[in-house]
Design an enzyme around this catalytic site. Sequence first.
Site, PDB file in Angstrom:
ATOM      1  N   ARG A  23       0.813  -1.209   0.000  1.00  0.00           N
ATOM      2  CA  ARG A  23       0.000   0.000   0.000  1.00  0.00           C
ATOM      3  C   ARG A  23       0.855   1.272   0.000  1.00  0.00           C
ATOM      4  NH1 ARG A  23      -4.734  -2.455   2.524  1.00  0.00           N
ATOM      5  NH2 ARG A  23      -6.527  -1.069   2.611  1.00  0.00           N
TER       6      ARG A  23
ATOM      7  N   ARG B  72     -21.661  -1.582   2.438  1.00  0.00           N
ATOM      8  CA  ARG B  72     -20.982  -2.707   3.084  1.00  0.00           C
ATOM      9  C   ARG B  72     -20.914  -2.494   4.603  1.00  0.00           C
ATOM     10  NH1 ARG B  72     -14.928  -4.195   1.304  1.00  0.00           N
ATOM     11  NH2 ARG B  72     -14.328  -2.693   2.880  1.00  0.00           N
TER      12      ARG B  72
ATOM     13  N   ARG C 206     -18.385  -3.020   9.938  1.00  0.00           N
ATOM     14  CA  ARG C 206     -16.952  -2.810  10.175  1.00  0.00           C
ATOM     15  C   ARG C 206     -16.709  -1.469  10.852  1.00  0.00           C
ATOM     16  NH1 ARG C 206     -13.195  -4.581   5.147  1.00  0.00           N
ATOM     17  NH2 ARG C 206     -12.173  -2.699   5.856  1.00  0.00           N
TER      18      ARG C 206
ATOM     19  N   ARG D 118      -9.784   6.963   4.334  1.00  0.00           N
ATOM     20  CA  ARG D 118      -9.135   5.852   3.632  1.00  0.00           C
ATOM     21  C   ARG D 118      -8.925   6.198   2.160  1.00  0.00           C
ATOM     22  NH1 ARG D 118     -12.947   1.212   4.736  1.00  0.00           N
ATOM     23  NH2 ARG D 118     -11.472  -0.126   3.668  1.00  0.00           N
TER      24      ARG D 118
HETATM   25  P1  AMP Z   1      -8.300  -3.683   3.963  1.00  0.00           P
HETATM   26  O1  AMP Z   1      -9.174  -4.789   4.444  1.00  0.00           O
HETATM   27  O2  AMP Z   1      -7.271  -4.140   2.970  1.00  0.00           O
HETATM   28  O3  AMP Z   1      -9.089  -2.489   3.477  1.00  0.00           O
HETATM   29  O4  AMP Z   1      -7.463  -3.177   5.223  1.00  0.00           O
HETATM   30  C1  AMP Z   1      -8.090  -2.652   6.361  1.00  0.00           C
HETATM   31  C2  AMP Z   1      -7.138  -1.777   7.139  1.00  0.00           C
HETATM   32  O5  AMP Z   1      -5.999  -2.535   7.551  1.00  0.00           O
HETATM   33  C3  AMP Z   1      -6.553  -0.612   6.350  1.00  0.00           C
HETATM   34  O6  AMP Z   1      -7.402   0.519   6.321  1.00  0.00           O
HETATM   35  C4  AMP Z   1      -5.267  -0.347   7.125  1.00  0.00           C
HETATM   36  O7  AMP Z   1      -5.522   0.334   8.326  1.00  0.00           O
HETATM   37  C5  AMP Z   1      -4.820  -1.747   7.480  1.00  0.00           C
HETATM   38  N1  AMP Z   1      -3.962  -2.320   6.409  1.00  0.00           N
HETATM   39  C6  AMP Z   1      -4.227  -3.402   5.614  1.00  0.00           C
HETATM   40  N2  AMP Z   1      -3.223  -3.635   4.750  1.00  0.00           N
HETATM   41  C7  AMP Z   1      -2.300  -2.667   4.995  1.00  0.00           C
HETATM   42  C8  AMP Z   1      -1.043  -2.337   4.416  1.00  0.00           C
HETATM   43  N3  AMP Z   1      -0.535  -3.045   3.396  1.00  0.00           N
HETATM   44  N4  AMP Z   1      -0.357  -1.278   4.930  1.00  0.00           N
HETATM   45  C9  AMP Z   1      -0.838  -0.562   5.958  1.00  0.00           C
HETATM   46  N5  AMP Z   1      -2.034  -0.797   6.530  1.00  0.00           N
HETATM   47  C10 AMP Z   1      -2.757  -1.844   6.061  1.00  0.00           C
END
Ligand code: AMP
Length: 191
Positions: free
Chosen positions: A91, A130, A136, A147
């Site tokens: 990311r 969602r 969530r 985000r």
């Molecule tokens: P996601 O389910 O991929 O949207 O991830 C949910 C949350 O987890 C994100 O908003 C971040 O806070 C954290 N997160 C997930 N993957 C990463 C990553 N590669 N780098 C930093 N934070 C992450």
Amino acid sequence: MSATNIVLLGAPGAGKGTQAARLMETLAIPHISTGDMLRAAVAAGTPVGLKAKAVMDAGQLVSDEIVIGIAGERLAESDAQKGFILDGFPRTLAQAKALNELLESMGSGLDCCLALTVDTEAVVERLLKRAEIEGRADDNEETIRERMRVYEAQTAPLLDYYGGQSLLREVSGMGGVDEVFKALLGTLESS
Ligand code: AMP
């Protein structure tokens, strides 16, 4: 089909998780989601989970050090040696560079970065829907906007990064689930 080490990129709510799960079934390779791994760590109350929770709830990014650590451990497992779909990692540019180095050290490399392109407003609506269904904690409107900002500032530059390595394949994420899936498979077959 040769491309099996795949990074799936896209804004929050672009449908990465849904498409990654389908790709996992069809390609028979693991779906590795750092978001799922972090949520599991939060639920289990591990040290990583305790550090990550507040950051995740605020819609911000967990530190590179933590996510590079958990992604690296997962990629070293035996089932990931035949290929993988990375969802939500990398990311940041630092994560992308760490991933390249890690794969190189394993004598491997990325085959393809599939990017799901979407229109931001449509995505915000998708995420709000969602949030209602899944409840969530990181899916209220303010966090969703945060985000999106984080995605634009820190993750969108990866499009250029992978474009520069000729690994980028962009696919519209705006259609129905089946339509997007078909487009993703078609792109993989031709890459
Ligand atoms: P996601 O389910 O991929 O949207 O991830 C949910 C949350 O987890 C994100 O908003 C971040 O806070 C954290 N997160 C997930 N993957 C990463 C990553 N590669 N780098 C930093 N934070 C992450």
